[in-house]
Design a protein around this motif. Structure first.
Motif, PDB file in Angstrom:
ATOM      1  N   HIS A 127       0.837  -1.196   0.000  1.00  0.00           N
ATOM      2  CA  HIS A 127       0.000   0.000   0.000  1.00  0.00           C
ATOM      3  C   HIS A 127       0.875   1.251   0.000  1.00  0.00           C
ATOM      4  O   HIS A 127       0.944   2.004   0.983  1.00  0.00           O
ATOM      5  CB  HIS A 127      -0.970  -0.029   1.178  1.00  0.00           C
ATOM      6  CG  HIS A 127      -1.973  -1.125   1.062  1.00  0.00           C
ATOM      7  ND1 HIS A 127      -1.949  -2.249   1.841  1.00  0.00           N
ATOM      8  CD2 HIS A 127      -2.998  -1.291   0.191  1.00  0.00           C
ATOM      9  CE1 HIS A 127      -2.936  -3.056   1.479  1.00  0.00           C
ATOM     10  NE2 HIS A 127      -3.588  -2.491   0.476  1.00  0.00           N
ATOM     11  N   ASN A 128       1.561   1.438  -1.111  1.00  0.00           N
ATOM     12  CA  ASN A 128       2.411   2.601  -1.311  1.00  0.00           C
ATOM     13  C   ASN A 128       2.414   2.930  -2.796  1.00  0.00           C
ATOM     14  O   ASN A 128       2.092   2.088  -3.635  1.00  0.00           O
ATOM     15  CB  ASN A 128       3.828   2.351  -0.771  1.00  0.00           C
ATOM     16  CG  ASN A 128       4.399   1.027  -1.236  1.00  0.00           C
ATOM     17  OD1 ASN A 128       4.825   0.895  -2.394  1.00  0.00           O
ATOM     18  ND2 ASN A 128       4.410   0.024  -0.366  1.00  0.00           N
ATOM     19  N   PHE A 129       2.772   4.169  -3.103  1.00  0.00           N
ATOM     20  CA  PHE A 129       2.799   4.636  -4.484  1.00  0.00           C
ATOM     21  C   PHE A 129       4.245   4.759  -4.959  1.00  0.00           C
ATOM     22  O   PHE A 129       5.189   4.734  -4.167  1.00  0.00           O
ATOM     23  CB  PHE A 129       2.104   5.997  -4.606  1.00  0.00           C
ATOM     24  CG  PHE A 129       0.712   6.026  -4.046  1.00  0.00           C
ATOM     25  CD1 PHE A 129      -0.179   5.002  -4.293  1.00  0.00           C
ATOM     26  CD2 PHE A 129       0.296   7.102  -3.273  1.00  0.00           C
ATOM     27  CE1 PHE A 129      -1.471   5.042  -3.794  1.00  0.00           C
ATOM     28  CE2 PHE A 129      -0.991   7.154  -2.761  1.00  0.00           C
ATOM     29  CZ  PHE A 129      -1.876   6.116  -3.019  1.00  0.00           C
ATOM     30  N   GLU A 130       4.426   4.932  -6.255  1.00  0.00           N
ATOM     31  CA  GLU A 130       5.775   5.039  -6.804  1.00  0.00           C
ATOM     32  C   GLU A 130       6.519   6.220  -6.196  1.00  0.00           C
ATOM     33  O   GLU A 130       7.730   6.141  -5.946  1.00  0.00           O
ATOM     34  CB  GLU A 130       5.726   5.165  -8.329  1.00  0.00           C
ATOM     35  CG  GLU A 130       7.101   5.263  -8.988  1.00  0.00           C
ATOM     36  CD  GLU A 130       8.020   4.100  -8.653  1.00  0.00           C
ATOM     37  OE1 GLU A 130       9.251   4.315  -8.648  1.00  0.00           O
ATOM     38  OE2 GLU A 130       7.527   2.983  -8.388  1.00  0.00           O
ATOM     39  N   VAL A 131       5.819   7.299  -5.903  1.00  0.00           N
ATOM     40  CA  VAL A 131       6.485   8.453  -5.306  1.00  0.00           C
ATOM     41  C   VAL A 131       7.033   8.104  -3.920  1.00  0.00           C
ATOM     42  O   VAL A 131       8.094   8.601  -3.504  1.00  0.00           O
ATOM     43  CB  VAL A 131       5.507   9.659  -5.233  1.00  0.00           C
ATOM     44  CG1 VAL A 131       4.362   9.395  -4.268  1.00  0.00           C
ATOM     45  CG2 VAL A 131       6.238  10.930  -4.881  1.00  0.00           C
ATOM     46  N   ASP A 132       6.329   7.230  -3.187  1.00  0.00           N
ATOM     47  CA  ASP A 132       6.818   6.777  -1.881  1.00  0.00           C
ATOM     48  C   ASP A 132       8.039   5.875  -2.039  1.00  0.00           C
ATOM     49  O   ASP A 132       9.017   5.992  -1.294  1.00  0.00           O
ATOM     50  CB  ASP A 132       5.718   6.000  -1.148  1.00  0.00           C
ATOM     51  CG  ASP A 132       4.433   6.791  -1.026  1.00  0.00           C
ATOM     52  OD1 ASP A 132       4.491   7.929  -0.530  1.00  0.00           O
ATOM     53  OD2 ASP A 132       3.375   6.268  -1.433  1.00  0.00           O
ATOM     54  N   ARG A 133       7.976   4.991  -3.032  1.00  0.00           N
ATOM     55  CA  ARG A 133       9.093   4.074  -3.260  1.00  0.00           C
ATOM     56  C   ARG A 133      10.340   4.835  -3.693  1.00  0.00           C
ATOM     57  O   ARG A 133      11.468   4.492  -3.304  1.00  0.00           O
ATOM     58  CB  ARG A 133       8.688   3.025  -4.296  1.00  0.00           C
ATOM     59  CG  ARG A 133       7.552   2.110  -3.812  1.00  0.00           C
ATOM     60  CD  ARG A 133       7.284   0.967  -4.756  1.00  0.00           C
ATOM     61  NE  ARG A 133       6.580   1.365  -5.966  1.00  0.00           N
ATOM     62  CZ  ARG A 133       5.250   1.433  -6.069  1.00  0.00           C
ATOM     63  NH1 ARG A 133       4.483   1.184  -5.026  1.00  0.00           N
ATOM     64  NH2 ARG A 133       4.678   1.769  -7.221  1.00  0.00           N
ATOM     65  N   GLN A 134      10.155   5.867  -4.492  1.00  0.00           N
ATOM     66  CA  GLN A 134      11.300   6.666  -4.922  1.00  0.00           C
ATOM     67  C   GLN A 134      11.958   7.353  -3.732  1.00  0.00           C
ATOM     68  O   GLN A 134      13.195   7.368  -3.611  1.00  0.00           O
ATOM     69  CB  GLN A 134      10.848   7.709  -5.953  1.00  0.00           C
ATOM     70  CG  GLN A 134      10.476   7.124  -7.304  1.00  0.00           C
ATOM     71  CD  GLN A 134       9.903   8.164  -8.248  1.00  0.00           C
ATOM     72  OE1 GLN A 134       9.710   9.318  -7.875  1.00  0.00           O
ATOM     73  NE2 GLN A 134       9.631   7.756  -9.493  1.00  0.00           N
ATOM     74  N   ALA A 135      11.154   7.914  -2.842  1.00  0.00           N
ATOM     75  CA  ALA A 135      11.700   8.573  -1.653  1.00  0.00           C
ATOM     76  C   ALA A 135      12.417   7.561  -0.766  1.00  0.00           C
ATOM     77  O   ALA A 135      13.505   7.835  -0.236  1.00  0.00           O
ATOM     78  CB  ALA A 135      10.590   9.268  -0.877  1.00  0.00           C
ATOM     79  N   ALA A 136      11.819   6.381  -0.603  1.00  0.00           N
ATOM     80  CA  ALA A 136      12.444   5.349   0.224  1.00  0.00           C
ATOM     81  C   ALA A 136      13.784   4.903  -0.358  1.00  0.00           C
ATOM     82  O   ALA A 136      14.772   4.749   0.367  1.00  0.00           O
ATOM     83  CB  ALA A 136      11.507   4.145   0.351  1.00  0.00           C
ATOM     84  N   ARG A 137      13.814   4.727  -1.665  1.00  0.00           N
ATOM     85  CA  ARG A 137      15.069   4.288  -2.290  1.00  0.00           C
ATOM     86  C   ARG A 137      16.151   5.358  -2.180  1.00  0.00           C
ATOM     87  O   ARG A 137      17.336   5.032  -2.010  1.00  0.00           O
ATOM     88  CB  ARG A 137      14.809   3.898  -3.748  1.00  0.00           C
ATOM     89  CG  ARG A 137      14.017   2.585  -3.901  1.00  0.00           C
ATOM     90  CD  ARG A 137      14.033   2.079  -5.337  1.00  0.00           C
ATOM     91  NE  ARG A 137      13.209   2.888  -6.211  1.00  0.00           N
ATOM     92  CZ  ARG A 137      11.947   2.595  -6.542  1.00  0.00           C
ATOM     93  NH1 ARG A 137      11.359   1.509  -6.038  1.00  0.00           N
ATOM     94  NH2 ARG A 137      11.257   3.372  -7.367  1.00  0.00           N
ATOM     95  N   ARG A 138      15.752   6.642  -2.258  1.00  0.00           N
ATOM     96  CA  ARG A 138      16.729   7.719  -2.087  1.00  0.00           C
ATOM     97  C   ARG A 138      17.304   7.694  -0.671  1.00  0.00           C
ATOM     98  O   ARG A 138      18.517   7.848  -0.469  1.00  0.00           O
ATOM     99  CB  ARG A 138      16.094   9.084  -2.363  1.00  0.00           C
ATOM    100  CG  ARG A 138      15.826   9.359  -3.829  1.00  0.00           C
ATOM    101  CD  ARG A 138      15.681  10.855  -4.103  1.00  0.00           C
ATOM    102  NE  ARG A 138      14.708  11.497  -3.237  1.00  0.00           N
ATOM    103  CZ  ARG A 138      13.405  11.581  -3.509  1.00  0.00           C
ATOM    104  NH1 ARG A 138      12.927  11.028  -4.619  1.00  0.00           N
ATOM    105  NH2 ARG A 138      12.585  12.207  -2.691  1.00  0.00           N
TER     106      ARG A 138
END
Length: 282
Positions: free
Chosen positions: A30-41
């Protein structure tokens, strides 16, 4: 960007959310690509973030079982995030069928999913409110329906206080909640810190910068600053420690929830980042 069917209407899915980033670290969906991008950063600077979050969840579960063993079967979980397997109500009600849990969060996605997960579940409730406004939590109808504040309650502030800046007056908020609780209540808390992170502070600080960039500042407090949150509470042994070191030999998880724990000896070094503790109101 296509809006997933599970996304509540009215939220901006182009803006990262702390609770959805946390869900991503834990392997949730339950997360969006924008969340995944921030997490990966953030993980570029602090690759152990998923391990830290796993240690946080494992501590939470041990602390919930400790509370039930001490006769505290009411839980007020503030900053609860998006429900995942082995959440507070599952652990508490496996240990005591009479356990009562209220989840509180200000993220509409977290609130919507909590409501969906808990639909038809007895002795639970969900409140949309902010830790910065304790009275809105304490006077919420769902809190009054599910919990009896004249009896001991486990106040859970797990991985939430480090998202409050000093200007938000987090110590005053915790004190206001404490004063509303009955004697014998517990404070269950974890907090991020540079202490224990197996990287130089200037490297780990890059991850803190990512959270600042998404307008969710992550405040890394030291031991003395975290201990202040326990004013008015008597520390439960072993006191304020790294998450895997808080009662690592606690009983195994209930049937169906095995494999969720890890002892201090077999933990990844990143798991020892930050602090965890439990206090009891006299």
């Amino acid at each position: 960007m296509e809006r997933p069917a599970w996304a509540p209407p009215g939220i901006d899915i182009s803006v990262p959310s702390v609770s959805r980033i946390y869900d991503y670290y834990l392997g949730g969906s339950h997360n969006f690509e924008v969340d995944r991008q921030a997490a990966r950063r953030a993980m570029e600077f602090l690759p152990g973030l998923p391990k830290i979050m796993q240690a946080n969840r494992a501590f939470m579960r041990r602390a919930v079982r400790y509370a039930v063993a001490q006769g505290v079967t009411q839980f007020l979980d503030i900053g609860s995030g998006i429900p995942t397997f082995g959440n507070v109500h599952e652990i508490a009600q496996a240990a005591s069928p009479e356990a009562r849990v209220v989840y509180v969060d200000h993220d509409p996605v977290a609130v919507a999913h909590s409501q969906a997960v808990l639909a038809g579940t007895e002795r639970t409730g969900v409140v949309a409110a902010d830790l910065r406004k304790p009275q809105e939590i304490l006077t919420a109808p769902e809190v009054g329906r599910v919990l009896d504040l004249s009896r001991p309650v486990a106040l859970m502030l797990v991985a939430v206080l480090h998202f409050l800046e000093d200007s938000d007056e987090p110590y005053a908020a915790v004190a206001e909640l404490r004063d509303a609780l009955a004697p014998g209540s517990l404070l269950i808390l974890t907090h991020a810190s540079y202490e224990g992170i197996p990287l130089p502070e200037e490297v780990a600080g890059g991850a803190v910068g990512v959270y600042r960039d998404i307008r969710n500042p992550l405040v890394m407090r030291g031991r003395e600053q975290v201990e202040r949150f326990f004013d008015g509470f008597e520390p439960v042994e072993p006191g304020l420690v790294a998450m895997p070191n808080w009662r690592p030999d606690a009983p195994d998880a209930p049937e169906g929830l095995e494999g969720l724990e890890g002892g201090a000896a077999d933990e990844d070094p990143f798991a020892f980042s930050g602090f965890a503790g439990v206090g009891r109101k006299a």
